[in-house]
Write a protein that holds these residues in place. Sequence first.
Motif, mmCIF file in Angstrom:
data_model
loop_
_atom_site.group_PDB
_atom_site.id
_atom_site.type_symbol
_atom_site.label_atom_id
_atom_site.label_comp_id
_atom_site.label_asym_id
_atom_site.label_seq_id
_atom_site.Cartn_x
_atom_site.Cartn_y
_atom_site.Cartn_z
ATOM 1 N N PRO A 58 -3.011 11.831 -12.619
ATOM 2 C CA PRO A 58 -4.242 11.947 -12.472
ATOM 3 C C PRO A 58 -5.138 10.788 -12.539
ATOM 4 C CG PRO A 58 -3.646 12.899 -14.762
ATOM 5 C CD PRO A 58 -2.478 12.438 -13.851
ATOM 6 N N THR A 59 -4.636 9.544 -12.945
ATOM 7 C CA THR A 59 -5.180 8.398 -12.882
ATOM 8 C C THR A 59 -5.163 7.801 -11.499
ATOM 9 O OG1 THR A 59 -3.376 7.264 -13.416
ATOM 10 C CG2 THR A 59 -4.787 7.909 -15.245
ATOM 11 N N MET A 60 -4.482 8.131 -10.565
ATOM 12 C CA MET A 60 -4.359 7.999 -9.175
ATOM 13 C C MET A 60 -5.348 8.519 -8.251
ATOM 14 S SD MET A 60 -2.505 5.132 -8.957
ATOM 15 C CE MET A 60 -2.711 4.488 -10.623
ATOM 16 N N ARG A 61 -5.805 9.807 -8.980
ATOM 17 C CA ARG A 61 -6.693 10.543 -7.905
ATOM 18 C C ARG A 61 -8.092 10.056 -7.823
ATOM 19 N NH1 ARG A 61 -4.127 15.361 -11.283
ATOM 20 N NH2 ARG A 61 -1.858 15.241 -10.471
ATOM 21 N N GLY A 62 -8.783 10.299 -6.723
ATOM 22 C CA GLY A 62 -10.202 10.042 -6.734
ATOM 23 C C GLY A 62 -10.380 8.435 -6.429
ATOM 24 N N LYS A 63 -9.313 7.686 -5.857
ATOM 25 C CA LYS A 63 -9.469 6.291 -5.561
ATOM 26 C C LYS A 63 -9.148 5.888 -4.189
ATOM 27 C CE LYS A 63 -7.713 4.671 -10.266
ATOM 28 N NZ LYS A 63 -6.913 3.722 -10.817
ATOM 29 N N GLY A 64 -9.314 7.193 -3.453
ATOM 30 C CA GLY A 64 -8.964 6.823 -1.747
ATOM 31 C C GLY A 64 -7.577 6.599 -1.417
ATOM 32 N N ILE A 65 -6.661 6.616 -2.374
ATOM 33 C CA ILE A 65 -5.182 6.507 -2.158
ATOM 34 C C ILE A 65 -4.642 7.785 -1.294
ATOM 35 C CG2 ILE A 65 -2.991 6.211 -2.913
ATOM 36 C CD1 ILE A 65 -4.502 5.163 -5.623
ATOM 37 N N GLY A 66 -5.287 8.802 -1.620
ATOM 38 C CA GLY A 66 -4.785 10.174 -1.292
ATOM 39 C C GLY A 66 -5.283 10.273 0.348
ATOM 40 N N PHE A 67 -6.438 9.796 0.321
ATOM 41 C CA PHE A 67 -7.092 9.924 1.738
ATOM 42 C C PHE A 67 -6.507 9.054 2.818
ATOM 43 C CE2 PHE A 67 -10.518 8.680 4.875
ATOM 44 C CZ PHE A 67 -10.510 9.831 5.435
ATOM 45 N N TRP A 68 -6.043 7.859 2.117
ATOM 46 C CA TRP A 68 -5.460 6.792 3.216
ATOM 47 C C TRP A 68 -4.186 7.611 3.475
ATOM 48 C CZ3 TRP A 68 -0.679 4.615 1.291
ATOM 49 C CH2 TRP A 68 -0.020 3.767 1.873
ATOM 50 N N ALA A 69 -3.370 8.077 2.629
ATOM 51 C CA ALA A 69 -2.113 8.700 2.938
ATOM 52 C C ALA A 69 -2.137 9.906 3.714
ATOM 53 C CB ALA A 69 -1.269 9.206 1.600
ATOM 54 N N ILE A 70 -3.319 10.849 3.436
ATOM 55 C CA ILE A 70 -3.645 11.687 4.364
ATOM 56 C C ILE A 70 -3.752 11.483 5.887
ATOM 57 C CG2 ILE A 70 -5.302 13.734 5.179
ATOM 58 C CD1 ILE A 70 -5.980 13.971 2.093
ATOM 59 N N CYS A 71 -4.471 10.324 6.370
ATOM 60 C CA CYS A 71 -4.898 9.951 7.366
ATOM 61 C C CYS A 71 -3.511 9.149 7.998
ATOM 62 C CB CYS A 71 -5.833 8.804 7.263
ATOM 63 S SG CYS A 71 -7.607 9.804 6.920
#
Length: 190
Positions: A103-116
């Motif tokens: 949960p500490t990694m969520r909401g930092k833009g990492i997921g969006f970068w990986a999605i794209c």
Amino acid sequence: MMQSDKTWEYQGYLMRSSRIEDMEEYYIQGFCRQDDEGIRMTGSKNHYTKEEVTTYFQNCLHDPNRYDFLIFAPDGTMIGESVINEIDWESRSANFRIYLFSPTMRGKGIGFWAICTTRDFAFESLHLHRLSLNVFAFNEHAYKAYLKAGYREEGRLRDAIWDKTQYADDILMSILEDEWKESHNSDTQS
């Protein structure tokens, strides 16, 4: 299609193809330390045996109809996965899913970068025509990230998810090759 080892970097974070030597850490980081929010947002079950996870991981490595990428923090800790699976090579379509373990990694833009990044790989390297996904209606952060990445809502399975307290919709989303090209071209021209 022949799978090759892929690697991408973003602000010290790394996403790369899964390897057999990742299996133990995948089990420990992804399944021994699951948090309630992650379980809820993905529809995962609370407990997996080591045998279940390692068998699954090995099968994924040898499945020609999927690409599994692992995400690592700058310190080398495995923090998530981004997956293209259920590839239908004839129709050039596939499913997408992503999960950040901590949960500490969520909401930092990492997921969006990986999605794209995964989306771009699907269209540029795999030459897919369609990439689809499911997201639960209560996962508003993910839903907004998918919209921002160019996915469009195409339907809902109403009240298909029981969230232990209420029903929620399972939202179906996709992005098509032409939509990706249009948004990708405007991104590169900005």
